[in-house]
Write an enzyme that holds these catalytic residues in place. Sequence first.
Site, PDB file in Angstrom:
ATOM      1  CD  GLU A 296       0.297  -0.832  -8.725  1.00 56.38           C
ATOM      2  OE1 GLU A 296       1.364  -1.307  -8.022  1.00 56.38           O
ATOM      3  OE2 GLU A 296       0.945  -1.166 -10.291  1.00 56.38           O
ATOM      4  CD  GLU A 297      -1.736   2.227   0.108  1.00 61.23           C
ATOM      5  OE1 GLU A 297      -2.454   1.497   1.278  1.00 61.23           O
ATOM      6  OE2 GLU A 297      -2.536   2.255   0.016  1.00 61.23           O
ATOM      7  NE  ARG A 298      -7.933  -0.214  -0.952  1.00 62.57           N
ATOM      8  CZ  ARG A 298      -8.911   0.627  -1.904  1.00 62.57           C
ATOM      9  NH1 ARG A 298     -10.030   0.189  -2.423  1.00 62.57           N
ATOM     10  NH2 ARG A 298      -9.148   1.985  -1.496  1.00 62.57           N
TER      11      ARG A 298
END
Length: 439
Positions: A296-298
């Site tokens: 999700e961060e990427r």
Amino acid sequence: TLAMAQVVVCNGGWRRWIGLGAAHCRALHRPLSQRRQASERAPSAGSRVAAISDHMIYGPEHSALRDSLRKIIDKDINPFVDKWEEDGQFPAHTIFKILGQAGFLGVSKPTEYGGMGLDFTFSIAVAEELGNIRCGGVPMAIGVQSDMATPALARFGSDELKRQFLTPTIAGDLVACLGVSEVGAGSDVASIKTTAVRKGDDYVINGGKMWITNGCQADWMCLLTNTSEGPMHRNKSLLCLPMKLPGIHIAKKIDKMGMRSSDTAQIFFEDVRVPCKYLIGEEGMGFTYQMLQFQEERMWGVANVLKPMENIIEETIEFTRQRKIFNQPLLHNQVVHFRLAELSTEIELLRSLLYRAVDLYVKGTDVTKLASMAKLKAGRLARELTDSCLQFWGGMGFTNEVLVSRLYRDTRLLSIGAGADEVMLSIICKYMDTLPTKK
């Protein structure tokens, strides 16, 4: 239409929603396919809504969400960015409270903990709109709060833990940070050395963390630490760590080349005692939980860099149209307008890759390969685009007075943070079955 910031009933609970009525709110919780069909049938309500009526992942509700966020950016953030960049820090508690009251720190988090309960496409829409902030540091800090330090807690944490840490984080009452990287373990997450040893009902933590965004202002950390002597991929756990405990030392605020308005800390732990009940999920599952958070961060990071790149191109077009050289606008040189056309094309290709990954992700598909590809491409394109555009600004591009020079510094982090380009390549190769096996 309900008044701005009116509280409406949505999905069985009270939800604060900016500028949307109850009908809109109910529509937000329909499956993505139904929202698309509805948006295709609905009449146009404005240029942006009309433009996304057949969008791959967005509907009119996403547009309304972004419009509301843009008002906060224009009123409470952008007028102060230059000062925060100069100071080397922005007031996280103040800004997060504003965003929390408006609902933007828990868009895809469960409603019972103060979130909106929407799917990940809405988090991506927020990430895109935050790209209109005129620096990289503030949106990055917001992303840590909303989509990097909290996904594992929301998914695997106990009810008690979520009420103690997640709910006030979504409300903007607490500032969160993510403690993964160390001096000797950045992209090589499995090599972290920080330990948490069980002693009675507590873990005793020793070690240190490096490059911690929000670290100087954080109230709690989502900490990845070794909790056993087992295999390195199965001996790690995630803990909610209050940052005011005895034994936690903020060693320094790191002086960075970019992301100046975001405080980044080096932190040491010396016999820090934290209750075992602050464990997120199961002991030994921390590495797996963190890898899930990274996906999700990427994708969030890719979404967040789209608008800055578009804004740089738009400002470069305006500058080169006005800047005269050899008795004609600089923009009239073929090398300039052709290059800007190439870069604009690359942005659209990246956007399509991201939307495909997000679309599959909300359907439950493993998108590790696509997310890694998008992250790799975003970091490289940001470097290429800012360098090319800065060149067209000439001497002005080498000053701190224009956006292109700031983002030239800020976006460089995208090829390093959340997994360096080389790690993304290794992941892609693994999925292509071209990575050499270890002997």
